[in-house]
Write a protein that holds these residues in place. Sequence first.
Motif, PDB file in Angstrom:
ATOM      1  N   HIS A 117       1.044  -1.179  -0.147  1.00  0.00           N
ATOM      2  CA  HIS A 117      -0.048   0.027   0.108  1.00  0.00           C
ATOM      3  C   HIS A 117       0.960   1.257   0.063  1.00  0.00           C
ATOM      4  O   HIS A 117       1.947   1.341   0.232  1.00  0.00           O
ATOM      5  CB  HIS A 117      -0.849   0.219   1.305  1.00  0.00           C
ATOM      6  CG  HIS A 117      -1.900  -1.025   1.428  1.00  0.00           C
ATOM      7  ND1 HIS A 117      -2.833  -1.390   0.636  1.00  0.00           N
ATOM      8  CD2 HIS A 117      -1.740  -2.130   2.247  1.00  0.00           C
ATOM      9  CE1 HIS A 117      -3.461  -2.417   0.993  1.00  0.00           C
ATOM     10  NE2 HIS A 117      -2.923  -2.898   2.040  1.00  0.00           N
ATOM     11  N   ARG A 118       0.326   2.352  -0.411  1.00  0.00           N
ATOM     12  CA  ARG A 118       0.863   3.785  -0.148  1.00  0.00           C
ATOM     13  C   ARG A 118       0.899   3.850   1.466  1.00  0.00           C
ATOM     14  O   ARG A 118      -0.393   3.770   1.970  1.00  0.00           O
ATOM     15  CB  ARG A 118       0.304   4.681  -0.735  1.00  0.00           C
ATOM     16  CG  ARG A 118       0.684   4.484  -2.448  1.00  0.00           C
ATOM     17  CD  ARG A 118      -0.005   5.834  -3.312  1.00  0.00           C
ATOM     18  NE  ARG A 118       0.544   7.200  -2.812  1.00  0.00           N
ATOM     19  CZ  ARG A 118       1.593   7.507  -3.451  1.00  0.00           C
ATOM     20  NH1 ARG A 118       2.232   6.894  -4.332  1.00  0.00           N
ATOM     21  NH2 ARG A 118       1.971   8.777  -3.023  1.00  0.00           N
ATOM     22  N   GLY A 119       1.910   4.631   2.135  1.00  0.00           N
ATOM     23  CA  GLY A 119       1.715   4.922   3.446  1.00  0.00           C
ATOM     24  C   GLY A 119       2.957   5.338   3.910  1.00  0.00           C
ATOM     25  O   GLY A 119       4.043   5.227   3.054  1.00  0.00           O
ATOM     26  N   PRO A 120       3.384   5.535   5.101  1.00  0.00           N
ATOM     27  CA  PRO A 120       4.668   6.103   5.554  1.00  0.00           C
ATOM     28  C   PRO A 120       5.806   5.016   5.428  1.00  0.00           C
ATOM     29  O   PRO A 120       5.756   3.940   5.927  1.00  0.00           O
ATOM     30  CB  PRO A 120       4.276   6.231   7.030  1.00  0.00           C
ATOM     31  CG  PRO A 120       2.620   6.316   7.426  1.00  0.00           C
ATOM     32  CD  PRO A 120       2.233   5.433   6.284  1.00  0.00           C
ATOM     33  N   ARG A 121       6.632   5.624   4.635  1.00  0.00           N
ATOM     34  CA  ARG A 121       7.840   4.683   4.303  1.00  0.00           C
ATOM     35  C   ARG A 121       8.825   4.638   5.688  1.00  0.00           C
ATOM     36  O   ARG A 121       8.697   5.607   6.706  1.00  0.00           O
ATOM     37  CB  ARG A 121       8.830   5.369   3.402  1.00  0.00           C
ATOM     38  CG  ARG A 121       8.308   5.559   2.343  1.00  0.00           C
ATOM     39  CD  ARG A 121       9.406   6.241   1.048  1.00  0.00           C
ATOM     40  NE  ARG A 121       8.899   5.843  -0.183  1.00  0.00           N
ATOM     41  CZ  ARG A 121       9.939   5.879  -1.124  1.00  0.00           C
ATOM     42  NH1 ARG A 121      11.028   6.456  -0.931  1.00  0.00           N
ATOM     43  NH2 ARG A 121       9.611   5.550  -2.445  1.00  0.00           N
ATOM     44  N   ARG A 122       9.378   3.486   5.905  1.00  0.00           N
ATOM     45  CA  ARG A 122      10.029   3.225   7.091  1.00  0.00           C
ATOM     46  C   ARG A 122      11.415   2.750   6.535  1.00  0.00           C
ATOM     47  O   ARG A 122      11.489   1.836   5.618  1.00  0.00           O
ATOM     48  CB  ARG A 122       9.199   2.317   7.913  1.00  0.00           C
ATOM     49  CG  ARG A 122       8.816   1.152   7.704  1.00  0.00           C
ATOM     50  CD  ARG A 122       7.498   0.682   7.961  1.00  0.00           C
ATOM     51  NE  ARG A 122       6.426   1.213   7.322  1.00  0.00           N
ATOM     52  CZ  ARG A 122       4.958   1.366   7.374  1.00  0.00           C
ATOM     53  NH1 ARG A 122       4.651   0.296   8.598  1.00  0.00           N
ATOM     54  NH2 ARG A 122       3.945   1.904   7.097  1.00  0.00           N
ATOM     55  N   VAL A 123      12.222   2.583   7.952  1.00  0.00           N
ATOM     56  CA  VAL A 123      13.676   2.063   7.854  1.00  0.00           C
ATOM     57  C   VAL A 123      13.830   1.187   8.941  1.00  0.00           C
ATOM     58  O   VAL A 123      13.488   1.266   9.989  1.00  0.00           O
ATOM     59  CB  VAL A 123      14.637   3.048   7.850  1.00  0.00           C
ATOM     60  CG1 VAL A 123      16.082   2.437   7.722  1.00  0.00           C
ATOM     61  CG2 VAL A 123      14.643   4.069   6.839  1.00  0.00           C
TER      62      VAL A 123
END
Length: 343
Positions: A39-45
């Motif tokens: 999904h589109r959403g907050p990218r994370r590391v």
Amino acid sequence: MTGSLAVLEHEPTELLGGSVHEFLRALGGPTAFVQRGRHRGPRRVLATLLHGDEPSGMRALWTWLRSGAVPFADTLFIVGNVEAAIAGPGFTYRHLDGEPDLNRCFAPPFTGRWGAVCRSMLDVIADFDPACLIDVHNTTGVGPAFGVTPQHSTEHEALMTGFSEKLIVSGIRLGALMEAANEICPSVTVECGGAIDTYADGVAEQGIELFLNAPDPLAAPDRDLPMELLQHPVRVELQPSHTIGFGDGPGGADVVLVRDVERFNFGVVSADRHLGWLGDSGLGALRAMSVDGRDVIADVLSCDGNGVLRPARKLQLFMVTTKPQAARGDCLFYAIRADHVRW
């Protein structure tokens, strides 16, 4: 790619092999790659293995990739000190002899090979433009899971979902990834418990799965218990040219901690607690630097006429270790005043 950070163009599915050790040998060195989300959403590391003897995060990452799972949103993965992790019997060395601690190189001037690798990692993170980052570790000693952050907010608390209800807020600057990344996005270091703690791998797997599947990992979760905040720690360190040992009596080193000192992790110790013995240098063999640069060792520890080492006041200890390499190269433990007052 030995000597630099390898940035893979595709997920390393063909490199996974039949074990985490095969995967690491196939990577060969520090590596970054992106897994596209559903999904589109907050990218994370998600970063892990910055220390080669802290395997829980790496095992959880390998399990995740082997499962074929797909994160909620695009995720950047960073795998750190691969060479140290695969040396010897595996997951034995924090860093290789003669090399610096990778998680102390994320600050200018970024000198040497590992400084260049860390600068590359920060550049990759900044280019990815993430909403948040977690860096998964094991503690240097036996103890419960907890988090560390340079800044407290509800977003930093949210990043601990699934990992722990303990969060240490520390202004100490060490050149760690979490400190540098927090200038880009909310970031925490997660300590999943000791590498030999049987529950630590489960903590890493649960927390990482929740982090990767969360529609918004910065949203405040419903908690059964409030977050326990521990503030203003100091690091108790060995002074240069002094020695450390662990045992049942004095002698053989400038500082000897009791053999079972790890049992004090996250416990409150009073001023009558016997922690070890000091040699001729007394407290001069140790230091405890506050955030403003003062050595407050005399406010933290005391030494009697027989060289017995005790707390100077009621303290809460954490990251207590019996690993000589970690004690010499990093610290013996962290201490927080039981009243949580700033040093």
